[in-house]
Scaffold this motif. Structure first.
Motif, PDB file in Angstrom:
ATOM      1  N   MET A 195     -21.584  21.877  17.024  1.00 57.80           N
ATOM      2  CA  MET A 195     -20.244  21.428  16.707  1.00 57.80           C
ATOM      3  C   MET A 195     -19.584  20.909  17.986  1.00 57.80           C
ATOM      4  O   MET A 195     -19.485  21.618  18.960  1.00 57.80           O
ATOM      5  N   ASN A 196     -19.184  19.662  17.962  1.00 56.87           N
ATOM      6  CA  ASN A 196     -18.505  19.059  19.109  1.00 56.87           C
ATOM      7  C   ASN A 196     -17.012  18.960  18.817  1.00 56.87           C
ATOM      8  O   ASN A 196     -16.600  18.229  17.932  1.00 56.87           O
ATOM      9  N   VAL A 197     -16.241  19.719  19.552  1.00 56.72           N
ATOM     10  CA  VAL A 197     -14.789  19.655  19.439  1.00 56.72           C
ATOM     11  C   VAL A 197     -14.299  18.581  20.396  1.00 56.72           C
ATOM     12  O   VAL A 197     -14.641  18.588  21.573  1.00 56.72           O
ATOM     13  N   ALA A 198     -13.514  17.643  19.880  1.00 58.69           N
ATOM     14  CA  ALA A 198     -12.920  16.629  20.745  1.00 58.69           C
ATOM     15  C   ALA A 198     -11.840  17.291  21.586  1.00 58.69           C
ATOM     16  O   ALA A 198     -10.998  18.020  21.059  1.00 58.69           O
ATOM     17  N   SER A 199     -11.883  17.064  22.871  1.00 60.39           N
ATOM     18  CA  SER A 199     -10.872  17.579  23.775  1.00 60.39           C
ATOM     19  C   SER A 199     -10.254  16.400  24.511  1.00 60.39           C
ATOM     20  O   SER A 199     -10.938  15.692  25.244  1.00 60.39           O
ATOM     21  N   ILE A 200      -8.974  16.198  24.263  1.00 59.64           N
ATOM     22  CA  ILE A 200      -8.248  15.064  24.834  1.00 59.64           C
ATOM     23  C   ILE A 200      -7.318  15.609  25.910  1.00 59.64           C
ATOM     24  O   ILE A 200      -6.567  16.546  25.672  1.00 59.64           O
ATOM     25  N   HIS A 201      -7.382  15.001  27.087  1.00 57.51           N
ATOM     26  CA  HIS A 201      -6.565  15.444  28.229  1.00 57.51           C
ATOM     27  C   HIS A 201      -5.882  14.205  28.805  1.00 57.51           C
ATOM     28  O   HIS A 201      -6.555  13.293  29.264  1.00 57.51           O
ATOM     29  N   ARG A 202      -4.566  14.173  28.754  1.00 54.61           N
ATOM     30  CA  ARG A 202      -3.814  13.050  29.304  1.00 54.61           C
ATOM     31  C   ARG A 202      -2.706  13.579  30.199  1.00 54.61           C
ATOM     32  O   ARG A 202      -2.082  14.596  29.903  1.00 54.61           O
ATOM     33  N   GLY A 245       6.935  16.662  43.397  1.00 59.34           N
ATOM     34  CA  GLY A 245       7.951  16.086  44.297  1.00 59.34           C
ATOM     35  C   GLY A 245       9.273  15.993  43.558  1.00 59.34           C
ATOM     36  O   GLY A 245       9.726  16.953  42.950  1.00 59.34           O
ATOM     37  N   ARG A 246       9.857  14.820  43.565  1.00 58.12           N
ATOM     38  CA  ARG A 246      11.109  14.591  42.831  1.00 58.12           C
ATOM     39  C   ARG A 246      10.836  14.164  41.393  1.00 58.12           C
ATOM     40  O   ARG A 246      11.741  13.802  40.661  1.00 58.12           O
ATOM     41  N   HIS A 247       9.589  14.188  41.021  1.00 54.57           N
ATOM     42  CA  HIS A 247       9.182  13.706  39.699  1.00 54.57           C
ATOM     43  C   HIS A 247       8.588  14.857  38.886  1.00 54.57           C
ATOM     44  O   HIS A 247       8.510  15.987  39.340  1.00 54.57           O
ATOM     45  N   THR A 248       8.156  14.512  37.696  1.00 50.02           N
ATOM     46  CA  THR A 248       7.511  15.456  36.794  1.00 50.02           C
ATOM     47  C   THR A 248       6.111  14.956  36.492  1.00 50.02           C
ATOM     48  O   THR A 248       5.916  13.767  36.241  1.00 50.02           O
ATOM     49  N   ARG A 249       5.168  15.883  36.518  1.00 46.60           N
ATOM     50  CA  ARG A 249       3.824  15.574  36.017  1.00 46.60           C
ATOM     51  C   ARG A 249       3.700  16.322  34.704  1.00 46.60           C
ATOM     52  O   ARG A 249       3.889  17.536  34.638  1.00 46.60           O
ATOM     53  N   GLY A 250       3.430  15.578  33.639  1.00 44.44           N
ATOM     54  CA  GLY A 250       3.256  16.170  32.322  1.00 44.44           C
ATOM     55  C   GLY A 250       1.789  16.134  31.939  1.00 44.44           C
ATOM     56  O   GLY A 250       1.117  15.122  32.153  1.00 44.44           O
ATOM     57  N   VAL A 251       1.302  17.230  31.380  1.00 47.58           N
ATOM     58  CA  VAL A 251      -0.098  17.325  30.967  1.00 47.58           C
ATOM     59  C   VAL A 251      -0.136  17.688  29.484  1.00 47.58           C
ATOM     60  O   VAL A 251       0.385  18.722  29.080  1.00 47.58           O
ATOM     61  N   TRP A 252      -0.771  16.814  28.685  1.00 48.35           N
ATOM     62  CA  TRP A 252      -0.923  17.025  27.248  1.00 48.35           C
ATOM     63  C   TRP A 252      -2.401  17.210  26.974  1.00 48.35           C
ATOM     64  O   TRP A 252      -3.222  16.359  27.322  1.00 48.35           O
ATOM     65  N   ILE A 253      -2.749  18.332  26.367  1.00 44.99           N
ATOM     66  CA  ILE A 253      -4.134  18.628  26.020  1.00 44.99           C
ATOM     67  C   ILE A 253      -4.195  18.903  24.525  1.00 44.99           C
ATOM     68  O   ILE A 253      -3.368  19.651  23.991  1.00 44.99           O
ATOM     69  N   ALA A 254      -5.168  18.289  23.851  1.00 44.35           N
ATOM     70  CA  ALA A 254      -5.363  18.533  22.422  1.00 44.35           C
ATOM     71  C   ALA A 254      -6.850  18.725  22.152  1.00 44.35           C
ATOM     72  O   ALA A 254      -7.689  17.981  22.680  1.00 44.35           O
ATOM     73  N   ASP A 255      -7.166  19.712  21.339  1.00 44.52           N
ATOM     74  CA  ASP A 255      -8.523  19.963  20.875  1.00 44.52           C
ATOM     75  C   ASP A 255      -8.505  19.837  19.358  1.00 44.52           C
ATOM     76  O   ASP A 255      -7.600  20.379  18.703  1.00 44.52           O
ATOM     77  N   LEU A 256      -9.491  19.125  18.805  1.00 40.73           N
ATOM     78  CA  LEU A 256      -9.461  18.881  17.371  1.00 40.73           C
ATOM     79  C   LEU A 256     -10.853  18.671  16.786  1.00 40.73           C
ATOM     80  O   LEU A 256     -11.802  18.323  17.493  1.00 40.73           O
ATOM     81  N   LEU A 257     -10.918  18.888  15.486  1.00 39.92           N
ATOM     82  CA  LEU A 257     -12.089  18.586  14.668  1.00 39.92           C
ATOM     83  C   LEU A 257     -11.601  17.869  13.429  1.00 39.92           C
ATOM     84  O   LEU A 257     -10.508  18.172  12.946  1.00 39.92           O
TER      85      LEU A 257
END
Length: 136
Positions: free
Chosen positions: A1-8, A94-106
């Motif tokens: 089973m391969n779960v898609a893992s999306i990292h942006r 720094g003076r900015h924001t780093r946002g990390v969105w991770i999703a795992d799906l089937l």
């Protein structure tokens, strides 16, 4: 089973406190965080009903809102996906924001469609948060 893992990841020219305040406002996706990408958000006990700009309506179970880590986690249910969990986390950059969105799906065949939606959501978030930062 391969779960898609999306990292942006995305850099947002706005203070992380302001971005997190909008992210954690779980009922205001359509007005504060990702207007246009999301047209409406309704809260239920432990969940939100999200109406996307493309007309898709999804029930998202709110798994966790962690103010210390500035992380929210949710799970979409009642969709063609047989499994879905996602998180978004806000980091100081720094003076900015780093946002990390991770999703795992089937099934993993849905990954291209979900990836495209995540990228649209991040673009809408960047636009809204940077406009808000300039105004505020």
């Amino acid at each position: 089973m391969n779960v898609a893992s999306i990292h942006r990841e995305i850099l947002i020219d706005a203070p992380p406190e302001r971005v997190w305040d909008a992210v954690r406002d779980v009922g205001a996706l359509h007005t504060r965080l990702v207007p246009g990408f999301v047209k409406d958000t309704r809260l239920e006990e432990g969940a939100r009903i999200v109406t996307f700009g493309n007309g898709m309506v999804v029930r998202e179970l709110l798994v966790d809102i962690d103010d210390a880590a500035r992380r929210i986690a949710w799970s979409a249910v009642g969709t063609p996906m047989t499994h879905h969990n996602a998180s978004f986390q806000v980091f100081d950059h720094g003076r900015h924001t780093r946002g990390v969105w991770i999703a795992d799906l089937l099934p993993n065949e849905l990954a291209p469609q979900i990836t495209a939606m995540i990228e649209q959501g991040l673009a809408a978030m960047k636009k809204a948060m940077e406009a808000d930062s300039r105004e505020g």
